[in-house]
Design a protein around this motif. Structure first.
Motif, short mmCIF file in Angstrom:
data_model
loop_
_atom_site.label_atom_id
_atom_site.label_comp_id
_atom_site.label_asym_id
_atom_site.label_seq_id
_atom_site.Cartn_x
_atom_site.Cartn_y
_atom_site.Cartn_z
N LEU A 311 1.60 -1.93 -8.85
CA LEU A 311 2.33 -2.24 -7.61
C LEU A 311 3.25 -1.09 -7.24
CD1 LEU A 311 3.15 -4.22 -5.37
CD2 LEU A 311 4.80 -5.21 -6.97
N PHE A 312 3.92 -0.53 -8.23
CA PHE A 312 4.83 0.58 -7.97
C PHE A 312 4.07 1.79 -7.43
CE2 PHE A 312 6.91 4.50 -9.33
CZ PHE A 312 8.18 4.34 -8.81
N SER A 313 2.94 2.13 -8.05
CA SER A 313 2.18 3.31 -7.62
C SER A 313 1.61 3.14 -6.22
CB SER A 313 1.07 3.60 -8.63
OG SER A 313 0.16 2.51 -8.69
N GLU A 314 1.08 1.96 -5.91
CA GLU A 314 0.51 1.75 -4.57
C GLU A 314 1.61 1.75 -3.51
OE1 GLU A 314 -2.14 -1.45 -4.01
OE2 GLU A 314 -3.46 -0.94 -5.69
N ALA A 315 2.75 1.16 -3.83
CA ALA A 315 3.84 1.16 -2.86
C ALA A 315 4.38 2.57 -2.64
CB ALA A 315 4.96 0.23 -3.34
N MET A 316 4.40 3.38 -3.71
CA MET A 316 4.93 4.74 -3.57
C MET A 316 3.98 5.64 -2.79
SD MET A 316 7.92 5.37 -4.42
CE MET A 316 7.76 7.15 -4.26
N GLU A 317 2.69 5.30 -2.72
CA GLU A 317 1.79 6.08 -1.88
C GLU A 317 2.23 6.04 -0.43
OE1 GLU A 317 -2.19 4.81 -2.42
OE2 GLU A 317 -2.32 5.42 -4.53
N VAL A 318 2.63 4.85 0.01
CA VAL A 318 3.16 4.72 1.37
C VAL A 318 4.56 5.31 1.44
CG1 VAL A 318 3.73 3.10 3.22
CG2 VAL A 318 1.79 2.64 1.70
N GLY A 319 5.35 5.11 0.36
CA GLY A 319 6.71 5.62 0.34
C GLY A 319 6.77 7.14 0.44
N GLN A 320 5.81 7.82 -0.15
CA GLN A 320 5.79 9.28 -0.07
C GLN A 320 5.58 9.76 1.36
OE1 GLN A 320 2.71 10.21 -2.87
NE2 GLN A 320 4.06 10.06 -4.67
N ASP A 321 4.72 9.07 2.09
CA ASP A 321 4.54 9.40 3.51
C ASP A 321 5.83 9.15 4.29
OD1 ASP A 321 1.92 10.10 3.03
OD2 ASP A 321 1.15 8.10 3.49
N LEU A 375 17.45 10.13 0.64
CA LEU A 375 16.20 9.44 0.98
C LEU A 375 15.19 9.52 -0.16
CD1 LEU A 375 15.69 10.61 4.68
CD2 LEU A 375 16.60 8.43 3.88
N ILE A 376 15.10 10.69 -0.79
CA ILE A 376 14.16 10.86 -1.89
C ILE A 376 14.52 9.95 -3.07
CG2 ILE A 376 13.28 12.53 -3.57
CD1 ILE A 376 13.66 14.69 -1.42
N ILE A 377 15.82 9.77 -3.30
CA ILE A 377 16.26 8.86 -4.36
C ILE A 377 15.99 7.41 -3.97
CG2 ILE A 377 18.29 7.97 -5.58
CD1 ILE A 377 19.49 10.76 -5.42
N ALA A 378 16.26 7.08 -2.71
CA ALA A 378 16.19 5.69 -2.28
C ALA A 378 14.78 5.12 -2.32
CB ALA A 378 16.76 5.57 -0.86
N ALA A 379 13.78 5.90 -1.95
CA ALA A 379 12.41 5.37 -1.87
C ALA A 379 11.88 4.91 -3.23
CB ALA A 379 11.48 6.41 -1.24
N PRO A 380 11.85 5.75 -4.28
CA PRO A 380 11.36 5.26 -5.57
C PRO A 380 12.27 4.21 -6.20
CG PRO A 380 12.20 7.50 -5.79
CD PRO A 380 12.16 7.19 -4.33
N LEU A 381 13.59 4.35 -5.97
CA LEU A 381 14.51 3.35 -6.52
C LEU A 381 14.27 1.98 -5.91
CD1 LEU A 381 16.99 2.59 -8.23
CD2 LEU A 381 18.44 3.36 -6.32
N THR A 382 14.10 1.93 -4.59
CA THR A 382 13.82 0.66 -3.91
C THR A 382 12.49 0.09 -4.38
OG1 THR A 382 15.01 1.48 -1.96
CG2 THR A 382 13.61 -0.46 -1.67
N THR A 383 11.49 0.95 -4.49
CA THR A 383 10.17 0.50 -4.94
C THR A 383 10.23 -0.04 -6.37
OG1 THR A 383 9.20 2.23 -3.56
CG2 THR A 383 7.76 1.18 -5.17
N PHE A 384 10.98 0.63 -7.23
CA PHE A 384 11.13 0.19 -8.61
C PHE A 384 11.79 -1.19 -8.67
CE2 PHE A 384 13.68 -0.22 -12.45
CZ PHE A 384 12.76 0.05 -13.44
N LEU A 385 12.90 -1.37 -7.94
CA LEU A 385 13.60 -2.65 -7.96
C LEU A 385 12.74 -3.76 -7.35
CD1 LEU A 385 17.21 -1.55 -6.90
CD2 LEU A 385 16.40 -2.12 -9.19
N ALA A 386 12.06 -3.45 -6.24
CA ALA A 386 11.23 -4.47 -5.60
C ALA A 386 10.05 -4.84 -6.48
CB ALA A 386 10.73 -3.94 -4.25
N SER A 387 9.44 -3.87 -7.15
CA SER A 387 8.33 -4.16 -8.06
C SER A 387 8.80 -5.00 -9.24
CB SER A 387 7.70 -2.85 -8.55
OG SER A 387 7.21 -2.08 -7.48
N ALA A 388 10.01 -4.70 -9.73
CA ALA A 388 10.55 -5.46 -10.85
C ALA A 388 10.83 -6.91 -10.45
CB ALA A 388 11.82 -4.79 -11.36
N VAL A 389 11.40 -7.10 -9.27
CA VAL A 389 11.69 -8.47 -8.82
C VAL A 389 10.40 -9.23 -8.54
CG1 VAL A 389 12.72 -9.82 -6.95
CG2 VAL A 389 13.94 -7.83 -7.87
N ALA A 390 9.42 -8.56 -7.92
CA ALA A 390 8.16 -9.22 -7.60
C ALA A 390 7.39 -9.62 -8.88
CB ALA A 390 7.29 -8.30 -6.74
#
Length: 402
Positions: A311-321, A375-390
């Motif tokens: 989930l983290f890797s797929e979400a970060m593919e969009v996050g990188q864009d 912004l670079i910090i926020a994207a993976p951090l948000t994805t990490f927290l959201a993946s953990a909660v999900a």
């Protein structure tokens, strides 16, 4: 909520944010009470000594225009018939001398335009039947408030039409932010409190109400608030480090220099520079954290079988864009705002290292880089927290098993 443990986790996170906001609010109230007990001789003195009057007026006739010789230089001028828009005085008419001084370019005015006239002495001391010379008054600027009002109304209508009820909530959130900034932050700053501390506390106070008001009380909002606070703190530490190591004074702009002169030993200009960076960063983090958190939860909803890592890797593919487009946007926004400055430096005969070392240039570069890093910090951090909660149930079960 699919489990009691996830609900308990989100509840604790929400209560922690409420506690931070509450403590921040109490701190600001105490500061405001202490400020109210203080007298401000500088402000009182400036108000007493300021005899200028700013009056709205309308050009009703262009009586004369041409050029005259002033100190051996040809100076353009206009003689304007103006109506002072003061209902109490019956909207008197005056003849105003505009220009007639050796300036590079004279701003010309035409019939029907509304302007603001700066009278250098009380209006009651002038004989309005005679020509008001450029030593007695001058046109300060055109009146643009009505156009701005139209633009603001257009903005609100478009937000509501496109976003519906959510647009109304976002406008309320915007109004709340402006109220806090203009009626809490700015008065506190004028009293001499540390700008960086004030803005950081206010940012922590603004984030939860504005996020929940705009996006609702949802999982993605909980995660976005937490990620925004953490990213803001880390980016602020980076900004503090850069300002200190580069010895930035905050006096690069005319506004800062003028403010330092007017409020000597009252306002920390260096802290004001940091406060501006923090406040600007806060606006960009909202978009990244909320979007990234919402997208992560949507992936999990559409593919319930996704584990934490996938989930983290797929979400970060969009996050990188998202990161790439936002960083490019930031660079273009700051570049557009600094375009006149860039034009001054583009044909500069001095070495590039000298030009880049100028504080006015360094400040803009620091703003861009700190915002980009945030912004670079926020994207993976948000994805990490959201993946953990999900995937909280799966993560907790693994911990229990071990």
């Amino acid at each position: 909520m699919k489990s009691g443990s996830k609900k308990l986790f989100l509840l604790k996170l929400f209560l922690l944010l409420i506690l931070v906001g509450r403590l921040t609010f109490l701190r600001l109230v105490q500061a405001q009470e202490s400020m109210d007990s203080l007298d401000s001789p500088e402000l009182i003195e400036s108000e007493v000594n300021n005899e200028n009057e700013i009056i709205r007026a309308q050009v009703i006739e262009l009586v004369e225009e041409g050029e005259r010789e002033v100190a051996g230089v040809s100076a353009p001028y206009q003689l304007l018939k103006m109506k002072l828009l003061i209902a109490e005085l019956g909207e008197p008419e005056i003849l105003l001398e505009h220009g007639g001084l050796p300036v590079a370019q004279l701003e010309e005015f035409r019939t029907g335009e509304q302007v603001f006239i700066n009278f250098y002495q009380p209006l009651s001391s002038l004989d309005l039947s005679e020509v008001v010379t450029n030593r007695q008054a001058s046109i300060s600027t055109r009146s643009r408030d009505q156009q701005l009002l139209f633009l603001f109304v257009l903005f609100m209508v478009m937000v509501i039409v496109v976003n519906g009820f959510k647009g109304i909530r976002s406008l309320l959130s915007l109004f709340f932010s402006f109220v806090v900034i203009f009626f809490v932050a700015l008065p506190i700053l004028l009293r001499g409190y540390d700008p960086s501390l004030v803005i950081m506390l206010l940012a922590l106070f603004i984030i939860p109400p504005t996020f929940y008001l705009t996006h609702g009380v949802k999982q993605k909002t909980h995660v976005a608030v937490a990620a925004t606070v953490i990213s803001l703190i880390l980016s602020s530490l980076l900004a503090i480090t850069l300002i200190n190591t580069m010895n930035l004074s905050g006096l690069a702009t005319e506004e800062a220099a003028f403010l330092s002169f007017e409020r000597q030993d009252v306002i920390n200009i260096r802290g004001l520079l940091l406060a501006g960076i923090i406040l600007g960063l806060l606006g960009t983090l909202d978009d990244v954290t909320v979007t990234q958190a919402g997208m992560t939860f949507s992936l999990k909803k559409n593919k319930p079988s996704l584990k934490f890592g996938k989930l983290f890797s797929e979400a970060m593919e969009v996050g990188q864009d998202h990161i790439g487009s936002m960083v490019n946007t930031l660079v273009l926004v700051y570049t557009g705002a600094s375009l006149p400055l860039l034009l001054l430096f583009i044909n500069n005969p001095h070495p590039l290292s000298y030009v880049l070392s100028q504080e006015v240039v360094v400040e803009e570069i620091v703003r861009i880089l700190v915002s980009s890093v945030g912004l670079i910090i926020a994207a993976p951090l948000t994805t990490f927290l959201a993946s953990a909660v999900a995937n909280w149930d799966q993560i907790k079960s693994r911990i229990v098993v071990k």
